[in-house]
Motif scaffolding. Structure first.
Motif, mmCIF file in Angstrom:
data_model
loop_
_atom_site.group_PDB
_atom_site.id
_atom_site.type_symbol
_atom_site.label_atom_id
_atom_site.label_comp_id
_atom_site.label_asym_id
_atom_site.label_seq_id
_atom_site.Cartn_x
_atom_site.Cartn_y
_atom_site.Cartn_z
ATOM 1 N N HIS A 70 0.872 -1.176 0.000
ATOM 2 C CA HIS A 70 0.000 0.000 0.000
ATOM 3 C C HIS A 70 0.908 1.224 0.000
ATOM 4 O O HIS A 70 1.748 1.365 0.878
ATOM 5 C CB HIS A 70 -0.877 -0.045 1.258
ATOM 6 C CG HIS A 70 -1.615 1.224 1.542
ATOM 7 N ND1 HIS A 70 -2.875 1.477 1.059
ATOM 8 C CD2 HIS A 70 -1.255 2.335 2.260
ATOM 9 C CE1 HIS A 70 -3.262 2.682 1.468
ATOM 10 N NE2 HIS A 70 -2.303 3.218 2.202
ATOM 11 N N ALA A 87 1.425 5.451 -0.140
ATOM 12 C CA ALA A 87 0.713 6.711 0.095
ATOM 13 C C ALA A 87 1.686 7.841 0.395
ATOM 14 O O ALA A 87 2.802 7.618 0.864
ATOM 15 C CB ALA A 87 -0.255 6.545 1.270
ATOM 16 N N HIS A 102 1.354 11.703 2.228
ATOM 17 C CA HIS A 102 0.473 12.668 2.877
ATOM 18 C C HIS A 102 1.270 13.926 3.208
ATOM 19 O O HIS A 102 2.257 13.875 3.919
ATOM 20 C CB HIS A 102 -0.142 12.066 4.147
ATOM 21 C CG HIS A 102 -1.337 12.828 4.615
ATOM 22 N ND1 HIS A 102 -2.631 12.414 4.404
ATOM 23 C CD2 HIS A 102 -1.417 14.027 5.242
ATOM 24 C CE1 HIS A 102 -3.465 13.319 4.902
ATOM 25 N NE2 HIS A 102 -2.758 14.300 5.404
ATOM 26 N N ALA A 130 -2.329 8.284 11.154
ATOM 27 C CA ALA A 130 -3.542 8.352 10.320
ATOM 28 C C ALA A 130 -3.368 7.518 9.049
ATOM 29 O O ALA A 130 -4.283 6.825 8.607
ATOM 30 C CB ALA A 130 -3.836 9.809 9.964
ATOM 31 N N MET A 131 -2.182 7.574 8.486
ATOM 32 C CA MET A 131 -1.931 6.821 7.246
ATOM 33 C C MET A 131 -1.941 5.315 7.510
ATOM 34 O O MET A 131 -2.420 4.539 6.682
ATOM 35 C CB MET A 131 -0.584 7.233 6.647
ATOM 36 C CG MET A 131 -0.573 8.664 6.135
ATOM 37 S SD MET A 131 1.094 9.224 5.755
ATOM 38 C CE MET A 131 1.329 8.486 4.130
ATOM 39 N N ALA A 165 -3.636 3.817 9.871
ATOM 40 C CA ALA A 165 -5.031 3.431 10.102
ATOM 41 C C ALA A 165 -5.734 3.234 8.763
ATOM 42 O O ALA A 165 -6.476 2.267 8.564
ATOM 43 C CB ALA A 165 -5.747 4.501 10.928
ATOM 44 N N GLU A 166 -5.429 4.122 7.818
ATOM 45 C CA GLU A 166 -6.057 4.009 6.502
ATOM 46 C C GLU A 166 -5.539 2.770 5.771
ATOM 47 O O GLU A 166 -6.315 2.047 5.135
ATOM 48 C CB GLU A 166 -5.742 5.261 5.687
ATOM 49 C CG GLU A 166 -6.658 5.431 4.494
ATOM 50 C CD GLU A 166 -6.198 6.569 3.582
ATOM 51 O OE1 GLU A 166 -5.964 7.672 4.103
ATOM 52 O OE2 GLU A 166 -6.077 6.325 2.369
ATOM 53 N N ALA A 167 -4.243 2.499 5.875
ATOM 54 C CA ALA A 167 -3.661 1.333 5.212
ATOM 55 C C ALA A 167 -4.267 0.051 5.756
ATOM 56 O O ALA A 167 -4.545 -0.897 5.013
ATOM 57 C CB ALA A 167 -2.149 1.321 5.406
ATOM 58 N N GLY A 212 -7.204 -0.241 7.036
ATOM 59 C CA GLY A 212 -8.595 -0.294 6.582
ATOM 60 C C GLY A 212 -8.730 -0.854 5.179
ATOM 61 O O GLY A 212 -9.790 -1.345 4.804
ATOM 62 N N ASN A 213 -7.655 -0.787 4.404
ATOM 63 C CA ASN A 213 -7.744 -1.212 2.997
ATOM 64 C C ASN A 213 -7.631 -2.721 2.825
ATOM 65 O O ASN A 213 -6.881 -3.355 3.498
ATOM 66 C CB ASN A 213 -6.632 -0.556 2.178
ATOM 67 C CG ASN A 213 -7.023 0.860 1.799
ATOM 68 O OD1 ASN A 213 -8.166 1.251 1.971
ATOM 69 N ND2 ASN A 213 -6.068 1.633 1.319
#
Ligand SMILES: Cc1cc2nc3c(=O)[nH]c(=O)nc-3n(C[C@H](O)[C@H](O)[C@H](O)COP(=O)(O)OP(=O)(O)OC[C@H]3O[C@@H](n4cnc5c(N)ncnc54)[C@H](O)[C@@H]3O)c2cc1C
Ligand code: SF4
Ligand code: FES
Ligand code: FES
Lengths: 319, 192
Positions: A227, A229, A231, A311-312, A314-316, A318-319
């Motif tokens: 993953h 990203a 930010h 935050a990143m 947590a998003e990773a 979630g994916n």
């Protein structure tokens, strides 16, 4: 702006030959940083060598399964390239987080790596700046200096400026190498990790490039998946430099890599911090920012970096 | 004469007259479909060449440092800040300015939409905004991603967020952004 003569180089070898032995010579690519600084007479070349016609504008597959990005590939084209979007998404994300559409249409991969700091005192020729005039002092470090946008780690008592590039942070994360050529025809490949110098007591020296050495390409190793990203946290939602930026690759097993922008004189990454990724953002930043020396005005960057990574992650997940 | 490699080698610039000559160049490029040739100081930006040498004053100078977008023109089909590029680097290139996009009696659809929706107040940023807005729609159609694009592998939809992000290199001191958005969205729908 000071006067200068102007020549066009037909290939990288010619460019290096033209520049050889002439301390007043500078290459110009997109011109978006160099011309800006020439107008302010912070850069004063007596001779410009236009390298946009050197044919270094292709993105090719390497034998190692990676990509070789020509130094003249424009930021827009690099961000939009199908292979970059598919296999190196963090690089596309970092590129489109930088500057504006118009600027990205001109900016090149080589020029982007070599863009100079955005320290406000570097730009203000009425203020003391060791990077601009070695030995003059540093207005940022003087009492009352405005240090909020400046660096917290890798800095020195002579300069606390950051490297402003977004693209370079993603390239550092991806273990990119910078390929160069000199007038004698020697080429070398420099890991981005070793490309930028820390300021120490010579903040005017920013990279390991020798005078007249031209960047021909940036190579990326084979894709690492995961993953990906980028930010970027800034004072407005678009068209502003980073206060802090975080580039992340996270694999399904929780391992990965982290690099930071906006905090240091170079894209900031440490192997020991990467190894902490399964243990969360706090553990990563404890290693990555160990030894940081923030000012009262920019200590917030330490907290901001950790929260941005949290935050990143947590998003990773979630994916 | 533009100094190319061969000129440089045969004329090492020993005499001061040669040196002075090396500080100037002759440039040929196409502006709004017309071939133009100008003899300029190498320091001349494309913006100053257009305004001061070719008297095409539609293109505006706001900041002269790449920060405002008032100087946006199209070079070889792409929008750029004409203040941050040298005229001498445009030799052989095709340049389009606001004057080439439309005329008062034959407005381009984007110009007409800006007029219809009051996409300006003082009008100073408007030529740059219009050049950029047309390019933004082309860039979305060409699949060039932006900071707000979600899935990098999907077709990019024209949304207000996409337009806002892509127009962020054009500042409007009067704050006419909302009406510009209406104008750009109208053109994007192909409405007259
Ligand atoms: C208003 C504004 C906002 C910006 N915002 C951002 C941002 O948010 N994030 C970000 O990352 N950047 C930002 N930028 C900076 C922009 O990304 C750089 O100006 C650009 O990438 C520089 O590339 P260039 O090709 O135009 O370089 P040039 O200006 O042509 O050159 C820069 C330097 O590199 C040298 N050089 C160029 N090519 C080579 C080569 N092949 N070999 C050796 N030396 C070379 C030149 O001699 C010069 O010293 C912004 C710029 C502006 C003006
Ligand atoms: S921090 Fe560095 S760039 Fe800024 S004023 Fe001090 S020496 Fe100059
Ligand atoms: S005048 Fe060129 S960007 Fe402002
Ligand atoms: S209309 Fe006045 S600056 Fe935009």
């Amino acid at each position: 702006m000071r006067e200068f003569s102007f020549e066009r180089a037909g290939d990288a070898g010619q460019a290096a030959t033209l520049a050889a032995g002439d301390t007043g010579a500078k290459f110009i690519a997109g011109g978006t940083n160099l011309l800006d600084l020439m107008k302010l007479e912070i850069e004063t070349p007596s001779r410009l060598i236009d390298v946009t016609g050197t044919g270094l504008d292709r993105i090719e597959q390497t034998d190692a399964g990676g990509l070789r990005i020509g130094a003249m590939v424009r930021n827009t084209d690099l961000a939009a390239d199908d292979r970059i979007r598919r296999d190196y998404g963090v690089l596309t994300r970092a590129l489109v987080a930088g500057a504006s559409g118009q600027l990205r249409n001109m900016a090149t991969s080589g020029g982007n790596l070599l863009q100079r700091t955005r320290c406000p005192y570097f730009y203000d020729t009425n203020m003391a700046c060791n990077k601009r005039s070695p030995g003059a002092g540093c207005a940022a470090l003087d009492s009352g200096g405005f240090t909020r946008p400046l660096g917290v780690i890798g800095i020195s008592d002579h300069c606390i400026a950051t490297h402003p590039s977004d693209m370079a942070v993603a390239m550092r994360l991806l273990d990119a190498q910078v390929e160069t050529l000199d007038a004698a025809g020697n080429s070398r490949s420099i890991p981005l990790e070793e490309f930028y110098l820390l300021p120490g007591d010579t903040p005017e020296r920013e990279t390991v490039l020798e005078p007249g050495e031209i960047i021909t390409a940036v190579t990326l190793p084979a894709p690492i998946g995961g993953h990906q990203a980028y930010h970027k946290v800034r004072d407005r939602a678009s068209y502003a430099f980073a206060l802090v930026s975080v580039a992340l690759v996270r694999q399904a097993d929780g391992s990965g890599r982290v690099a930071l922008g906006g905090v240091a004189p170079q894209p900031w990454r440490r192997a020991a911090a990467d190894a902490e990724l399964p243990n969360g953002a706090g553990a990563v930043m404890a290693r990555l920012l160990d030894g940081a020396r923030p000012t009262a005005q920019n200590a917030f960057k330490i907290t901001l970096a950790e929260r941005t990574l949290a935050a990143m992650l947590a998003e990773a997940e979630g994916n | 004469m533009t100094t190319d490699m061969t000129d440089q080698r045969s004329a090492p610039g020993a005499d001061p007259g040669d040196r002075a000559a090396q500080m100037r160049s002759t440039v040929r490029f196409t502006v709004n479909g017309e071939m133009r040739e100008i003899e300029i100081d190498n320091r001349t930006t494309l913006l100053d060449a257009l305004r001061e040498h070719l008297r095409l004053t539609g293109t505006k100078k706001g900041c002269d440092h790449g920060q405002c977008g008032a100087c946006t023109v199209i070079v070889n089909g792409r929008r750029v800040n004409s203040c941050l590029t040298l005229a001498v680097m445009q030799d052989g290139h095709e340049i389009e300015t606001i004057e080439g996009i439309g005329a008062p009696d034959a407005l381009d659809p984007m110009q007409a939409a800006f007029v219809e929706h009051d996409g300006y107040q003082c009008g100073y940023c408007t030529p740059g905004q219009i050049c950029s807005a047309r390019a933004v729609l082309d860039e979305i159609a060409a699949g060039i991603p932006s900071h707000v694009t979600g899935d990098l592998s999907a077709r990019i939809e024209i949304t207000e967020d996409e337009i806002r992000e892509r127009m962020s290199g054009n500042i409007c001191r009067c704050g006419a952004y909302a009406n510009m958005m209406t104008a750009i969205l109208q053109v994007s729908r192909g409405a007259p």
